[in-house]
Write an enzyme that holds these catalytic residues in place. Structure first.
Site, short mmCIF file in Angstrom:
data_model
loop_
_atom_site.label_atom_id
_atom_site.label_comp_id
_atom_site.label_asym_id
_atom_site.label_seq_id
_atom_site.Cartn_x
_atom_site.Cartn_y
_atom_site.Cartn_z
N LYS A 111 0.87 -1.19 0.00
CA LYS A 111 0.00 0.00 0.00
C LYS A 111 0.90 1.22 0.00
O LYS A 111 2.04 1.17 0.45
CB LYS A 111 -0.88 0.03 1.26
CG LYS A 111 -2.15 0.83 1.08
CD LYS A 111 -3.17 0.03 0.32
CE LYS A 111 -4.46 0.77 0.15
NZ LYS A 111 -5.48 -0.11 -0.47
P1 NAD Z 1 -12.76 7.48 -3.97
O1 NAD Z 1 -11.81 8.54 -3.58
O2 NAD Z 1 -12.99 7.18 -5.41
O3 NAD Z 1 -14.20 7.77 -3.32
C1 NAD Z 1 -14.42 8.00 -1.96
C2 NAD Z 1 -15.84 8.53 -1.82
O4 NAD Z 1 -16.18 8.60 -0.44
C3 NAD Z 1 -16.07 9.93 -2.38
O5 NAD Z 1 -17.36 9.98 -2.94
C4 NAD Z 1 -16.00 10.82 -1.13
O6 NAD Z 1 -16.71 12.04 -1.29
C5 NAD Z 1 -16.68 9.91 -0.13
N1 NAD Z 1 -16.39 10.16 1.27
C6 NAD Z 1 -15.20 10.36 1.88
N2 NAD Z 1 -15.38 10.51 3.21
C7 NAD Z 1 -16.70 10.38 3.43
C8 NAD Z 1 -17.50 10.42 4.58
N3 NAD Z 1 -16.97 10.62 5.79
N4 NAD Z 1 -18.85 10.24 4.44
C9 NAD Z 1 -19.40 10.02 3.24
N5 NAD Z 1 -18.68 9.97 2.10
C10 NAD Z 1 -17.35 10.15 2.20
O7 NAD Z 1 -12.28 6.16 -3.20
P2 NAD Z 1 -12.56 4.65 -3.59
O8 NAD Z 1 -11.48 4.19 -4.51
O9 NAD Z 1 -13.99 4.49 -3.98
O10 NAD Z 1 -12.28 3.93 -2.19
C11 NAD Z 1 -13.25 3.92 -1.16
C12 NAD Z 1 -12.85 2.89 -0.11
O11 NAD Z 1 -12.76 1.59 -0.72
C13 NAD Z 1 -11.50 3.12 0.55
O12 NAD Z 1 -11.56 2.66 1.88
C14 NAD Z 1 -10.56 2.23 -0.26
O13 NAD Z 1 -9.41 1.86 0.48
C15 NAD Z 1 -11.47 1.05 -0.51
N6 NAD Z 1 -11.11 0.23 -1.66
C16 NAD Z 1 -11.04 0.76 -2.90
C17 NAD Z 1 -10.75 -0.05 -3.98
C18 NAD Z 1 -10.75 0.47 -5.39
O14 NAD Z 1 -10.71 -0.34 -6.32
N7 NAD Z 1 -10.83 1.76 -5.63
C19 NAD Z 1 -10.49 -1.42 -3.79
C20 NAD Z 1 -10.58 -1.94 -2.49
C21 NAD Z 1 -10.90 -1.11 -1.44
#
Ligand code: NAD
Length: 420
Positions: A111
């Site tokens: 990471k």
């Molecule tokens: P991203 O940056 O694309 O989106 C995050 C979203 O969450 C945004 O819409 C943001 O406005 C919203 N957000 C942030 N804080 C918030 C809060 N307190 N309340 C409500 N909404 C909030 O991120 P992502 O890639 O979608 O990742 C989201 C989560 O999933 C993270 O924990 C990440 O580690 C995990 N994850 C992502 C992936 C991936 O493929 N992108 C894979 C596995 C896990």
């Protein structure tokens, strides 16, 4: 054990607590048990980047942590968020090791991240941060060494800049250095949608076990980024009612179900779900809404012992990494809420990444439909294995997933033996 205090953080301590319990349960070899608590490599970098005004130069801190290098290259996302720190990145790298092992991929966990809020940055500023960070990571990343992907606050464009910077240093195009890149650079649409769609596929398989239909469910999604939006779209396509979604700017609610394709058009223009005319503004706490399926898909640590008792969902699908603290996890289980843990629920991301990477390194192209079928097959068969482990050991799905993940990583380490 070697003093691992430099990695201490709330998230790291929780991940190790979870690991200790399971390691004891499976009677893990004591030498391996201690070894797996620490990452093999942790690189901390600081670097300057120039603001658009040109006068101002800011110094920021970034990290890349590689947990286990025994099973193939390491793999894991890069996040941009103000609170990124070594302990959090290490915890997430460890979770990536279990996750890859759960779905049987030839990767160790990694990471990375930069402690910066990406939202106020202009496109040019974000590009400069990304290119300089990539240059700082050159000693440790590589197509066969460590392959980044998008995470919180980073996206396909970020991956394109990483790929371009890395390729310039190497002297030839290197699409396999990152996954989750744009389709024009060898990225895959399946990867873009894999985490959210995969989470729904696993939730469906889990609900089948209780003779509950996902299509009859009311679904709530916290966060509408990469994971949240495709989880919402997949739920809508399954016929479920997505009654509420939110992001950092606001939320929207519709008891009859939101029209998610219309919501996609709204965010394409407004960059937020806020103000969507197909529902009412959300004025209550999203996690506490009455629903069947709750998908936290934003940030970690949102379900704690302070709000766990108020959660009314029947099933929680952890799209985000570590959304539930260990104390909250116990409260939810005591309340008979089924939790599909992050290391299983969001494993679609790394699985989609694996297919993209294989295509890149072999210059081979599968059709998206074929890729999607492979993705769902890997995820649902992994879920079935976890289900059997849970039944056999009379444990919850998180413990069962950890049993599978930890055993596989430990077996790989023991089989390779000790160098020198
Ligand atoms: P991203 O940056 O694309 O989106 C995050 C979203 O969450 C945004 O819409 C943001 O406005 C919203 N957000 C942030 N804080 C918030 C809060 N307190 N309340 C409500 N909404 C909030 O991120 P992502 O890639 O979608 O990742 C989201 C989560 O999933 C993270 O924990 C990440 O580690 C995990 N994850 C992502 C992936 C991936 O493929 N992108 C894979 C596995 C896990």
């Amino acid at each position: 054990m070697t003093n691992g205090d430099i990695f201490a953080s709330h998230m790291y301590n929780e991940v190790i607590r979870q690991y200790d319990e399971v390691a004891e349960f499976i009677n893990l070899d004591p030498n391996i048990k201690e070894r797996l608590k620490l990452p093999q490599r942790a690189l901390t970098v600081t670097f300057p980047f120039r603001r658009d005004e040109y006068e101002e130069v800011e110094t920021v801190i970034g990290y890349r942590v590689q947990h286990v290098l025994s099973m193939g290259p390491t793999k894991g996302g890069i996040r941009y968020a103000p609170d990124v720190n070594l302990g959090e990145v290490t915890a997430l790298a460890i979770l990536m090791s279990w996750k890859s092992a759960i779905v049987g991929l030839p990767y160790g966990g990694a990471k990375g991240g930069v402690a910066i809020d990406p939202r106020p940055l202009s496109r040019a500023e974000k590009q400069r941060v990304t290119r300089r960070f990539t240059a700082e990571l050159l000693p440790v990343i590589g197509v066969d060494k460590d392959i980044p992907a998008p995470d919180l606050g980073t996206d396909e464009q970020t991956m394109a800049w990483i790929m371009d910077t890395y390729s310039n240093f190497v002297g030839s195009p290197q699409p396999g250095i990152v996954t989750g890149k744009p389709a024009s650079l060898g990225g895959s649409i399946t990867r873009r949608e894999a985490t959210g769609r995969g989470a729904v596929a696993i939730a469906k398989a889990a609900m089948d076990k209780y003779n509950k239909k996902y299509s009859d469910s009311k679904v709530v999604v916290q966060g509408f980024g990469n994971v949240g939006r495709y989880a919402a779209l997949a739920s809508y396509e399954e016929g479920a009612k997505v009654i509420a979604v939110n992001d950092l700017k606001g939320g929207v609610y519709n008891e009859k179900g939101l029209n998610i394709p219309e919501l996609f058009k709204h965010i394409a223009k407004e960059n937020t779900v806020d103000g969507f005319p197909g529902g009412d503004p959300l004025d209550s706490e999203i996690l506490e809404l009455e629903c069947d399926v709750l998908i936290p898909a934003a940030v970690g640590g949102v379900i704690t012992s302070s709000n766990a008792q108020k959660i009314k969902a029947r099933v929680i699908v952890e799209g985000a990494n570590s959304p539930t603290t260990l104390n909250a996890d116990k409260i939810l289980r005591d309340n008979d809420i089924l939790i599909i843990p992050d290391i299983l629920a969001n494993a679609g991301g790394v699985t989609g990444s694996y297919f993209e990477w294989v295509q890149n390194t072999q210059n081979y192209l599968w059709k998206e439909k074929e890729l999607y079928e492979k993705l769902i097959d890997v995820l649902t068969s992994s879920f079935e294995e976890i289900w059997v482990i849970a039944e056999k050991n009379k444990c919850d799905l998180r413990t069962a997933s950890l049993i599978k993940g930890i055993k596989r990583v430990a077996a790989a380490k023991l089989t390779r033996g000790l160098f020198p």
